[in-house]
Design an enzyme around this catalytic site. Structure first.
Site, mmCIF file in Angstrom:
data_model
loop_
_atom_site.group_PDB
_atom_site.id
_atom_site.type_symbol
_atom_site.label_atom_id
_atom_site.label_comp_id
_atom_site.label_asym_id
_atom_site.label_seq_id
_atom_site.Cartn_x
_atom_site.Cartn_y
_atom_site.Cartn_z
ATOM 1 N N ASP A 1 -24.347 -19.313 -3.802
ATOM 2 C CA ASP A 1 -25.866 -19.527 -3.595
ATOM 3 C C ASP A 1 -26.448 -18.813 -2.715
ATOM 4 O OD1 ASP A 1 -24.300 -20.829 -1.473
ATOM 5 O OD2 ASP A 1 -26.398 -21.852 -1.179
ATOM 6 N N ASP B 1 -14.905 -13.891 2.818
ATOM 7 C CA ASP B 1 -15.829 -12.990 3.326
ATOM 8 C C ASP B 1 -15.201 -12.647 4.879
ATOM 9 O OD1 ASP B 1 -18.351 -11.718 3.755
ATOM 10 O OD2 ASP B 1 -19.122 -13.591 5.052
HETATM 11 P P1 IMP Z 1 -15.918 -17.076 5.084
HETATM 12 O O1 IMP Z 1 -16.829 -16.024 5.932
HETATM 13 O O2 IMP Z 1 -14.629 -16.301 4.478
HETATM 14 O O3 IMP Z 1 -15.170 -18.138 5.798
HETATM 15 O O4 IMP Z 1 -16.899 -17.662 3.865
HETATM 16 C C1 IMP Z 1 -17.640 -18.592 4.183
HETATM 17 C C2 IMP Z 1 -18.292 -18.929 2.974
HETATM 18 O O5 IMP Z 1 -19.647 -18.204 3.172
HETATM 19 C C3 IMP Z 1 -17.870 -18.752 1.816
HETATM 20 O O6 IMP Z 1 -17.148 -19.824 1.189
HETATM 21 C C4 IMP Z 1 -19.433 -18.770 0.909
HETATM 22 O O7 IMP Z 1 -19.793 -20.023 0.741
HETATM 23 C C5 IMP Z 1 -20.252 -18.088 2.026
HETATM 24 N N1 IMP Z 1 -20.554 -16.542 1.733
HETATM 25 C C6 IMP Z 1 -19.696 -15.520 2.148
HETATM 26 N N2 IMP Z 1 -20.442 -14.471 1.602
HETATM 27 C C7 IMP Z 1 -21.281 -14.903 0.668
HETATM 28 C C8 IMP Z 1 -22.240 -14.076 -0.325
HETATM 29 O O8 IMP Z 1 -22.271 -12.920 -0.378
HETATM 30 N N3 IMP Z 1 -23.155 -15.042 -0.974
HETATM 31 C C9 IMP Z 1 -23.121 -16.212 -0.868
HETATM 32 N N4 IMP Z 1 -22.164 -16.911 -0.004
HETATM 33 C C10 IMP Z 1 -21.404 -16.197 0.746
#
Ligand code: IMP
Ligand code: MG
Length: 181
Positions: free
Chosen positions: A165, A109
């Site tokens: 989730d 994300d």
């Molecule tokens: P990051 O922002 O790339 O570090 O993502 C962190 C975490 O946010 C991911 O591993 C997911 O657990 C959670 N996440 C990000 N986007 C989504 C989504 O659309 N649905 C559910 N969890 C999400």
């Protein structure tokens, strides 16, 4: 059989990517990874909890010697760090020095988690360090991370299912759903 809609914690989600489409794409990615790491006994490292399902699905499509393990990323606040947020990789028991390692994420994300993981694991001197993710939201990216293997590129909407989730629920849905507008 896909349910066209599901309700989780009072919010409605609609199918975005169905089970069969996911399974087909996982097979394609596994074929790509298998080809690249043939004879190298790759080590897949799944990041709990979100990527448990994707990791095992990929792993089972690799037709030769391959290992799998799981880690967790703990986030906590610390006065020692400028951002106040420290991410620590937990649970890595095996040595990854000189191994061909593929980190398996459910979703990239902002890229913060993946960035920390890559930096942390790189210090253990693997021969190869690659990143695979079931889902990638390039429009949400805030860190310089480029996944090597991507299941699906998606818009920056909230998704559940196939390991993802919403407040602990929805991980066991076989399809990937998006919050209904
Ligand atoms: P990051 O922002 O790339 O570090 O993502 C962190 C975490 O946010 C991911 O591993 C997911 O657990 C959670 N996440 C990000 N986007 C989504 C989504 O659309 N649905 C559910 N969890 C999400
Ligand atoms: Mg996750």
């Amino acid at each position: 059989m896909s349910l066209p809609e599901v309700v989780i914690h009072g919010k409605t989600f609609v199918v975005k990517i169905d089970e069969q489409t996911i399974a087909n794409r996982v097979k394609e990615l596994a074929a790509e990874i298998s080809k690249e790491f043939d004879g190298k006994k790759p080590l897949l490292i799944g990041v709990l909890n979100g990527s448990a399902i994707f990791t095992v699905d990929l792993f089972r499509e690799i037709p030769y010697d391959c290992e799998v393990t799981f880690i967790r990323v703990a986030s906590y606040h610390s006065g020692m760090s400028s951002s106040g947020e420290v991410k620590q990789v937990m649970g890595l028991k095996e040595s990854i020095k000189d191994r061909h390692v593929i980190i398996i994420e459910d979703i990239v994300d902002s890229g913060e988690t993946a960035k920390h993981l890559l930096q942390d694991l790189q210090q253990h001197e693997p021969a190869t360090l690659k990143l695979a993710t079931a889902l990638f939201k390039p429009a949400a990216l805030k860190y310089d991370v480029r996944p090597d293997y991507v299941g699906f590129v998606v818009e920056p909407d909230f998704l559940v299912g196939y390991g993802l989730d919403y407040d602990g629920l929805g991980r066991n849905l076989k399809d990937i759903y998006v919050l209904k507008p």
